[in-house]
Design an enzyme around this catalytic site. Structure first.
Site, PDB file in Angstrom:
ATOM      1  N   LYS A 119       0.820  -1.220   0.000  1.00 13.10           N
ATOM      2  CA  LYS A 119       0.000   0.000   0.000  1.00 13.10           C
ATOM      3  C   LYS A 119       0.852   1.266   0.000  1.00 13.10           C
ATOM      4  O   LYS A 119       0.451   2.275  -0.558  1.00 13.10           O
ATOM      5  CB  LYS A 119      -0.941   0.005   1.212  1.00 13.10           C
ATOM      6  CG  LYS A 119      -2.089  -0.970   1.061  1.00 13.10           C
ATOM      7  CD  LYS A 119      -3.165  -0.721   2.094  1.00 13.10           C
ATOM      8  CE  LYS A 119      -4.357  -1.630   1.838  1.00 13.10           C
ATOM      9  NZ  LYS A 119      -5.321  -1.591   2.947  1.00 13.10           N
ATOM     10  N   LYS A 211      -4.830  -9.601  -7.390  1.00 10.73           N
ATOM     11  CA  LYS A 211      -6.013  -9.688  -6.537  1.00 10.73           C
ATOM     12  C   LYS A 211      -7.113  -8.752  -7.042  1.00 10.73           C
ATOM     13  O   LYS A 211      -6.810  -7.632  -7.468  1.00 10.73           O
ATOM     14  CB  LYS A 211      -5.580  -9.267  -5.131  1.00 10.73           C
ATOM     15  CG  LYS A 211      -6.406  -9.786  -4.014  1.00 10.73           C
ATOM     16  CD  LYS A 211      -5.806  -9.388  -2.678  1.00 10.73           C
ATOM     17  CE  LYS A 211      -5.770  -7.886  -2.502  1.00 10.73           C
ATOM     18  NZ  LYS A 211      -5.435  -7.442  -1.155  1.00 10.73           N
ATOM     19  N   LYS A 214     -10.487  -2.961  -4.760  1.00 10.51           N
ATOM     20  CA  LYS A 214     -11.329  -1.770  -4.872  1.00 10.51           C
ATOM     21  C   LYS A 214     -10.641  -0.687  -5.680  1.00 10.51           C
ATOM     22  O   LYS A 214     -11.291   0.163  -6.281  1.00 10.51           O
ATOM     23  CB  LYS A 214     -11.596  -1.213  -3.468  1.00 10.51           C
ATOM     24  CG  LYS A 214     -12.498  -2.072  -2.604  1.00 10.51           C
ATOM     25  CD  LYS A 214     -12.475  -1.551  -1.173  1.00 10.51           C
ATOM     26  CE  LYS A 214     -13.498  -2.245  -0.300  1.00 10.51           C
ATOM     27  NZ  LYS A 214     -13.329  -1.900   1.124  1.00 10.51           N
TER      28      LYS A 214
HETATM   29  P1  AMP Z   1     -11.048  -4.478   2.668  1.00  9.56           P
HETATM   30  O1  AMP Z   1     -11.801  -4.059   1.476  1.00  9.56           O
HETATM   31  O2  AMP Z   1      -9.552  -4.398   2.478  1.00  9.56           O
HETATM   32  O3  AMP Z   1     -11.504  -3.852   3.932  1.00  9.56           O
HETATM   33  O4  AMP Z   1     -11.331  -6.033   2.841  1.00  9.56           O
HETATM   34  C1  AMP Z   1     -12.467  -6.534   3.519  1.00  9.56           C
HETATM   35  C2  AMP Z   1     -12.448  -8.045   3.567  1.00  9.56           C
HETATM   36  O5  AMP Z   1     -12.519  -8.566   2.235  1.00  9.56           O
HETATM   37  C3  AMP Z   1     -11.173  -8.636   4.183  1.00  9.56           C
HETATM   38  O6  AMP Z   1     -11.518  -9.768   4.958  1.00  9.56           O
HETATM   39  C4  AMP Z   1     -10.361  -9.029   2.986  1.00  9.56           C
HETATM   40  O7  AMP Z   1      -9.464 -10.084   3.262  1.00  9.56           O
HETATM   41  C5  AMP Z   1     -11.444  -9.467   2.021  1.00  9.56           C
HETATM   42  N1  AMP Z   1     -10.987  -9.314   0.619  1.00  9.56           N
HETATM   43  C6  AMP Z   1     -10.618  -8.176  -0.006  1.00  9.56           C
HETATM   44  N2  AMP Z   1     -10.265  -8.425  -1.280  1.00  9.56           N
HETATM   45  C7  AMP Z   1     -10.400  -9.766  -1.460  1.00  9.56           C
HETATM   46  C8  AMP Z   1     -10.176 -10.643  -2.569  1.00  9.56           C
HETATM   47  N3  AMP Z   1      -9.761 -10.189  -3.747  1.00  9.56           N
HETATM   48  N4  AMP Z   1     -10.432 -11.969  -2.386  1.00  9.56           N
HETATM   49  C9  AMP Z   1     -10.879 -12.453  -1.185  1.00  9.56           C
HETATM   50  N5  AMP Z   1     -11.095 -11.670  -0.110  1.00  9.56           N
HETATM   51  C10 AMP Z   1     -10.873 -10.344  -0.237  1.00  9.56           C
HETATM   52  N1  TRP Z   2      -7.558  -4.913   7.713  1.00 10.06           N
HETATM   53  C1  TRP Z   2      -8.778  -5.455   7.194  1.00 10.06           C
HETATM   54  C2  TRP Z   2      -8.809  -5.284   5.667  1.00 10.06           C
HETATM   55  O1  TRP Z   2      -8.168  -4.447   5.118  1.00 10.06           O
HETATM   56  C3  TRP Z   2      -9.993  -4.797   7.789  1.00 10.06           C
HETATM   57  C4  TRP Z   2     -10.030  -4.963   9.268  1.00 10.06           C
HETATM   58  C5  TRP Z   2      -9.787  -3.995  10.192  1.00 10.06           C
HETATM   59  C6  TRP Z   2     -10.324  -6.140   9.985  1.00 10.06           C
HETATM   60  N2  TRP Z   2      -9.934  -4.486  11.444  1.00 10.06           N
HETATM   61  C7  TRP Z   2     -10.261  -5.810  11.369  1.00 10.06           C
HETATM   62  C8  TRP Z   2     -10.630  -7.444   9.607  1.00 10.06           C
HETATM   63  C9  TRP Z   2     -10.453  -6.754  12.363  1.00 10.06           C
HETATM   64  C10 TRP Z   2     -10.838  -8.401  10.620  1.00 10.06           C
HETATM   65  C11 TRP Z   2     -10.754  -8.045  11.984  1.00 10.06           C
HETATM   66  O2  TRP Z   2      -9.502  -5.970   5.015  1.00 10.06           O
END
Ligand code: AMP
Ligand code: TRP
Length: 348
Positions: A119, A211, A214
């Site tokens: 990131k 991957k 978003k």
């Molecule tokens: P985030 O959008 O980073 O907050 O991710 C939210 C949840 O979605 C987390 O548990 C991530 O591990 C899961 N996640 C995000 N992108 C993917 C992906 N491409 N495949 C599977 N899980 C994902």
């Molecule tokens: N770091 C996680 C992500 O980017 C989001 C997240 C923040 C999270 N706090 C958490 C997931 C606690 C599980 C438990 O997807």
């Protein structure tokens, strides 16, 4: 407070463009755990602001994105009355415990976090300090509720290992005080990650080695939870594939990242195994498989996007769900923080 034996915690960042990876890797699993566990699901806005405005949208976009994740939770089937759905910044204890964990975690541990490196990109000097210490906040999210299980996608595995390291070091550093105050020999639990099933890592539809994310500039790379049936079908039709027919067994998916991804998606959406997908489609061409995949995706996702739209038409209702959730989350988090303050030696 006694240690719960089956409490789930997880979170999703309100950074817009919720996609199929978020749904299959996380939200669909959140829904499935509701009958067996006490669940706490959070919209983690304190995490979102660790990145530049261009990623989380800035203050004008954030309220809408926070409501979007909340609506996705509810529309997917999370019951906010039986369980807790809330917004992280409304429970101040997250930031408070994160500070203590910043003082427990070591620089060397944080330096190993691969997500920070991804990131932060090339110019690490310009990354926020919050992005660097983000895993301490994530550990605080989980351990404030002394959660025993955390469903997440594969990309969060390393952060959950760090959560266990932080819990273990806290338990060890403060062992005397923890036992003196009657909490036994372990105050924080060793939380178990729940990372399983055919879609723990959903890949981009344009490149099976990347991957689904978003922030990918190409909208064709992901299926958004708000996409229409036509968009879903179009994106699957245009998804990158190789020229071979589908293999008869999982072995044959090796070195075929796009095929592996699409088969995993079908399995996760239809609730079956990859082997059973290949039993049906092995030997067939993508021209036949893709419309079938589009059908299961549309069948699963369009009712969710419909319910999301209805919820988002009534933002006051969504906000009231979050306020109610925050109140219930605060009562657990407040109790933990009173105990942690005593353990650390802060005057009350
Ligand atoms: P985030 O959008 O980073 O907050 O991710 C939210 C949840 O979605 C987390 O548990 C991530 O591990 C899961 N996640 C995000 N992108 C993917 C992906 N491409 N495949 C599977 N899980 C994902
Ligand atoms: N770091 C996680 C992500 O980017 C989001 C997240 C923040 C999270 N706090 C958490 C997931 C606690 C599980 C438990 O997807």
């Amino acid at each position: 407070m006694s240690q719960p034996s089956n409490r789930v915690f997880s979170g999703v960042q309100p950074t817009g463009n919720l996609h199929l990876g978020n749904y299959l890797g996380a939200i669909q699993k959140f829904v499935a755990l509701q009958d067996s566990h006490e669940c706490i699901y959070c919209v983690v806005d304190l995490h979102a602001i660790t990145q530049p405005f261009s990623v989380w949208g800035g203050p004008e976009k954030l309220p809408g994105y926070t409501r979007e994740v909340t609506a996705a939770y509810i529309a997917s089937g999370i019951d906010a009355e039986r369980h807790i759905v809330f917004n992280q910044s409304q429970v101040a204890e997250h930031a408070e415990l994160a500070w203590i964990f910043n003082c427990v975690a070591r620089m060397g541990w944080m330096n190993r976090m691969t997500q920070f490196k991804e990131k932060a990109g090339k110019d690490r000097e310009k990354a926020s300090v919050g992005l660097f210490s983000y895993p301490a906040l994530m550990a605080a999210d989980i351990l404030l509720y002394r959660a025993t299980h955390v469903p997440v996608g594969d990309d969060q595995k390393q952060h959950l290992e760090l959560t266990r390291d932080i819990a273990a070091k806290f338990n060890n550093d403060f062992a005397d005080q923890i036992s003196k105050l009657g909490h036994g020999d372990e105050y924080f639990p060793m939380t178990e990650p729940l990372i399983e099933g055919p879609a723990t890592r959903v890949m981009s539809l344009r490149d099976g080695t990347k991957k689904m994310s978003k922030s990918d500039p190409s909208d064709l790379s992901r299926i958004n939870l708000t996409d229409s049936a036509d968009d879903i079908a179009k994106k699957i039709r245009k998804a990158k594939t190789d020229p071979e027919p589908l293999p008869e067994s999982e072995e044959g998916l090796k070195d075929r990242p796009e095929a592996e991804n699409l088969v995993g998606l079908y399995a996760a959406l239809a609730g079956c195994s990859r082997e059973s997908v290949l039993a049906d489609f092995g030997g067939k061409q993508f021209a036949e498989f893709k419309p079938a995949l589009a059908d299961v995706a549309v069948e699963k996702l369009t009712p969710i996007s419909g319910r999301m739209r209805e919820l988002l038409d009534n933002p006051d209702h969504v906000d009231s769900i979050l306020q109610d959730g925050a109140q219930r989350a605060r009562s657990i988090a407040g109790q933990t923080m009173r105990e942690v303050r005593d353990i650390v030696g802060f005057l009350s």
